[in-house]
Design a protein around this motif. Structure first.
Motif, PDB file in Angstrom:
ATOM      1  N   SER A 184       0.823  -1.223   0.000  1.00 19.23           N
ATOM      2  CA  SER A 184       0.000   0.000   0.000  1.00 19.23           C
ATOM      3  C   SER A 184       0.851   1.266   0.000  1.00 19.23           C
ATOM      4  O   SER A 184       0.414   2.319  -0.478  1.00 19.23           O
ATOM      5  CB  SER A 184      -0.935   0.009   1.218  1.00 19.23           C
ATOM      6  OG  SER A 184      -0.202   0.167   2.420  1.00 19.23           O
ATOM      7  N   LEU A 185       2.079   1.180   0.518  1.00 15.03           N
ATOM      8  CA  LEU A 185       2.958   2.356   0.596  1.00 15.03           C
ATOM      9  C   LEU A 185       3.954   2.430  -0.553  1.00 15.03           C
ATOM     10  O   LEU A 185       4.732   3.383  -0.635  1.00 15.03           O
ATOM     11  CB  LEU A 185       3.725   2.343   1.919  1.00 15.03           C
ATOM     12  CG  LEU A 185       2.903   2.452   3.198  1.00 15.03           C
ATOM     13  CD1 LEU A 185       3.814   2.348   4.420  1.00 15.03           C
ATOM     14  CD2 LEU A 185       2.128   3.759   3.240  1.00 15.03           C
ATOM     15  N   ASP A 186       3.944   1.421  -1.440  1.00 22.29           N
ATOM     16  CA  ASP A 186       4.913   1.337  -2.538  1.00 22.29           C
ATOM     17  C   ASP A 186       6.335   1.325  -1.965  1.00 22.29           C
ATOM     18  O   ASP A 186       7.194   2.129  -2.335  1.00 22.29           O
ATOM     19  CB  ASP A 186       4.740   2.501  -3.513  1.00 22.29           C
ATOM     20  CG  ASP A 186       5.444   2.235  -4.842  1.00 22.29           C
ATOM     21  OD1 ASP A 186       5.797   1.074  -5.106  1.00 22.29           O
ATOM     22  OD2 ASP A 186       5.642   3.198  -5.606  1.00 22.29           O
ATOM     23  N   LEU A 187       6.564   0.394  -1.061  1.00 25.76           N
ATOM     24  CA  LEU A 187       7.812   0.297  -0.308  1.00 25.76           C
ATOM     25  C   LEU A 187       8.310  -1.147  -0.346  1.00 25.76           C
ATOM     26  O   LEU A 187       7.518  -2.079  -0.246  1.00 25.76           O
ATOM     27  CB  LEU A 187       7.537   0.732   1.139  1.00 25.76           C
ATOM     28  CG  LEU A 187       8.630   0.671   2.180  1.00 25.76           C
ATOM     29  CD1 LEU A 187       9.744   1.630   1.815  1.00 25.76           C
ATOM     30  CD2 LEU A 187       8.046   1.053   3.543  1.00 25.76           C
ATOM     31  N   ALA A 188       9.603  -1.346  -0.500  1.00 27.86           N
ATOM     32  CA  ALA A 188      10.161  -2.700  -0.552  1.00 27.86           C
ATOM     33  C   ALA A 188      10.126  -3.345   0.835  1.00 27.86           C
ATOM     34  O   ALA A 188      10.697  -2.789   1.778  1.00 27.86           O
ATOM     35  CB  ALA A 188      11.595  -2.651  -1.068  1.00 27.86           C
ATOM     36  N   PRO A 189       9.487  -4.506   0.996  1.00 24.69           N
ATOM     37  CA  PRO A 189       9.439  -5.171   2.307  1.00 24.69           C
ATOM     38  C   PRO A 189      10.817  -5.444   2.895  1.00 24.69           C
ATOM     39  O   PRO A 189      11.013  -5.341   4.099  1.00 24.69           O
ATOM     40  CB  PRO A 189       8.684  -6.478   2.016  1.00 24.69           C
ATOM     41  CG  PRO A 189       7.865  -6.179   0.811  1.00 24.69           C
ATOM     42  CD  PRO A 189       8.698  -5.237  -0.013  1.00 24.69           C
ATOM     43  N   ASP A 190      11.781  -5.798   2.044  1.00 27.49           N
ATOM     44  CA  ASP A 190      13.131  -6.051   2.536  1.00 27.49           C
ATOM     45  C   ASP A 190      13.696  -4.834   3.260  1.00 27.49           C
ATOM     46  O   ASP A 190      14.405  -4.959   4.266  1.00 27.49           O
ATOM     47  CB  ASP A 190      14.071  -6.409   1.374  1.00 27.49           C
ATOM     48  CG  ASP A 190      13.786  -7.772   0.766  1.00 27.49           C
ATOM     49  OD1 ASP A 190      13.110  -8.593   1.423  1.00 27.49           O
ATOM     50  OD2 ASP A 190      14.232  -8.014  -0.371  1.00 27.49           O
ATOM     51  N   TYR A 191      13.397  -3.660   2.742  1.00 27.06           N
ATOM     52  CA  TYR A 191      13.916  -2.426   3.334  1.00 27.06           C
ATOM     53  C   TYR A 191      13.278  -2.155   4.688  1.00 27.06           C
ATOM     54  O   TYR A 191      13.963  -1.840   5.664  1.00 27.06           O
ATOM     55  CB  TYR A 191      13.669  -1.248   2.398  1.00 27.06           C
ATOM     56  CG  TYR A 191      14.502  -1.235   1.142  1.00 27.06           C
ATOM     57  CD1 TYR A 191      15.523  -2.169   0.932  1.00 27.06           C
ATOM     58  CD2 TYR A 191      14.282  -0.297   0.140  1.00 27.06           C
ATOM     59  CE1 TYR A 191      16.288  -2.153  -0.217  1.00 27.06           C
ATOM     60  CE2 TYR A 191      15.046  -0.262  -1.013  1.00 27.06           C
ATOM     61  CZ  TYR A 191      16.048  -1.185  -1.198  1.00 27.06           C
ATOM     62  OH  TYR A 191      16.809  -1.167  -2.341  1.00 27.06           O
ATOM     63  N   LEU A 192      11.973  -2.257   4.760  1.00 22.91           N
ATOM     64  CA  LEU A 192      11.286  -1.979   6.024  1.00 22.91           C
ATOM     65  C   LEU A 192      11.680  -2.996   7.088  1.00 22.91           C
ATOM     66  O   LEU A 192      11.941  -2.641   8.239  1.00 22.91           O
ATOM     67  CB  LEU A 192       9.771  -1.978   5.824  1.00 22.91           C
ATOM     68  CG  LEU A 192       8.936  -1.682   7.082  1.00 22.91           C
ATOM     69  CD1 LEU A 192       9.330  -0.346   7.713  1.00 22.91           C
ATOM     70  CD2 LEU A 192       7.440  -1.695   6.762  1.00 22.91           C
ATOM     71  N   MET A 193      11.736  -4.260   6.714  1.00 23.50           N
ATOM     72  CA  MET A 193      12.110  -5.297   7.674  1.00 23.50           C
ATOM     73  C   MET A 193      13.528  -5.079   8.195  1.00 23.50           C
ATOM     74  O   MET A 193      13.801  -5.253   9.394  1.00 23.50           O
ATOM     75  CB  MET A 193      11.996  -6.678   7.034  1.00 23.50           C
ATOM     76  CG  MET A 193      10.574  -7.150   6.798  1.00 23.50           C
ATOM     77  SD  MET A 193       9.670  -7.524   8.334  1.00 23.50           S
ATOM     78  CE  MET A 193      10.474  -9.049   8.838  1.00 23.50           C
ATOM     79  N   SER A 194      14.436  -4.692   7.328  1.00 19.02           N
ATOM     80  CA  SER A 194      15.820  -4.473   7.742  1.00 19.02           C
ATOM     81  C   SER A 194      15.939  -3.282   8.681  1.00 19.02           C
ATOM     82  O   SER A 194      16.716  -3.315   9.648  1.00 19.02           O
ATOM     83  CB  SER A 194      16.713  -4.272   6.512  1.00 19.02           C
ATOM     84  OG  SER A 194      16.687  -5.421   5.688  1.00 19.02           O
ATOM     85  N   CYS A 195      15.171  -2.256   8.420  1.00 18.35           N
ATOM     86  CA  CYS A 195      15.190  -1.079   9.297  1.00 18.35           C
ATOM     87  C   CYS A 195      14.608  -1.415  10.670  1.00 18.35           C
ATOM     88  O   CYS A 195      15.128  -0.973  11.701  1.00 18.35           O
ATOM     89  CB  CYS A 195      14.418   0.071   8.660  1.00 18.35           C
ATOM     90  SG  CYS A 195      15.271   0.833   7.253  1.00 18.35           S
TER      91      CYS A 195
END
Length: 329
Positions: A184-195
């Protein structure tokens, strides 16, 4: 037959009659799942479909946005520090095409590269593996799988579910919700999970607090003032489950929808939003300020300045760790 396989068959053959006992049982199972949760079916379908490359990507390719993003995510799982990750923006520009050619030339040993990923081509068959498994070979530039014959590749990658960074360290419900939020946010899951892994010391705990005493709490270290602006408090956030707290993670990131295409920008949105989009040489914090004291662990060269590059390296390390065996899931 698995439920996911059954759903795929049901979707692909929706106009056929299901008269056999096995098919009747399958429909009964699907109906049972639907009665438990309509959301379950919607999310499962998305996860099954998310790894399907529909059209060609790269030079002279069709380059649909969703296909390009899929290829960019896969290529990023190949690239190692200190080489820059691709922006996951769905744009097949010169940088993405160059990354495809580099993968073809150095990872697949193509004599002639075309800079394109075709649906039935060897580049996609090889690249697809990175979305479901962690390679064990490391070079200065890439994380690699051994080169396999095309027939073997077809057997190895007959998997439809994409895994995400750090997915093996969280619950299934948490992972599914992260995927839904990122879509929904047009965001890579890998990036959010890593952060989130970095912010929580790899615990993904909704109650973990900042060791420096800032009062920051939870998955993305919500500051007390930030929590208040989101209509809650750090005390309330700490009492939530990790899955419940993800609602506030989504709420926090919503103003940045479609703006966070790089790993560094995702983390800057958490740590220091004014630096979103800044170059890696940008100085974030200087000695003598409270913000420097709270983040001085980032000052790798101890020069009294914390740059975006210094912070990026530490977060990038979490990204690569999250894609390794035992963490990707």
């Amino acid at each position: 037959m698995t439920i996911s396989g059954g759903i795929t068959a049901f979707i692909d053959n929706g106009n056929q009659q299901y008269n056999s006992p096995a098919r009747v049982c399958l429909l009964a199972l699907i109906a049972f799942k639907l009665s438990l949760s309509k959301t379950w079916l919607c999310i499962s379908i998305k996860r099954i479909m998310i790894m399907l490359l529909k059209n060609s990507v790269g030079r002279k390719g069709v380059n649909n946005k969703s296909d390009v993003k899929l290829i960019q995510e896969a290529l990023n799982r190949v690239i190692r520090i200190p080489y820059a990750l691709l922006a996951v923006d769905g744009i097949s520009g010169p940088v993405t095409i160059a990354a495809i050619e580099r993968f073809q030339r150095q990872a697949l040993k193509f004599n002639n590269t075309d800079g394109r990923v075709d649906v039935d081509g060897k580049t996609w068959l090889s690249l697809k593996r990175y979305l479901v498994d962690s390679p064990n070979k490391k070079t200065a530039m890439f994380s690699l799988f051994p080169i396999s014959p095309s027939n073997d590749l077809k057997k190895q990658v007959a998997i439809t579910r994409k895994k995400i960074a750090w997915g093996a360290k969280v619950s299934g419900a948490f992972k599914e919700k992260v995927i839904q939020i990122c879509e929904s946010l047009d965001l890579a899951p890998d990036y959010l999970m890593s952060c989130m892994a970095f912010e929580t010391g790899e615990t993904f705990s909704p109650s973990i607090k900042n060791a420096a005493g800032s009062g920051a709490t939870g998955l993305i270290q919500f500051m007390p003032t930030t929590a208040k602006g989101l209509g809650t408090s750090t005390e309330k956030l700490a009492k939530m489950t990790a899955v419940e707290q993800l609602d506030y993670v989504k709420k926090y990131f919503t103003p940045y929808r479609n703006k966070l295409k790089k790993l560094e920008d995702v983390y800057m949105a958490i740590l220091y939003p004014a630096a979103v989009g800044k170059p890696i040489t940008h100085v974030l914090f200087s000695e003598g300020r409270k913000t420097y004291s709270q983040n001085k662990g980032f000052d790798a060269n101890k020069d009294g300045k914390i740059t975006l590059k210094e912070i990026s390296v530490k977060v990038r390390q979490k990204y690569e760790k999250g894609l390794s065996k035992g963490y990707l899931g």
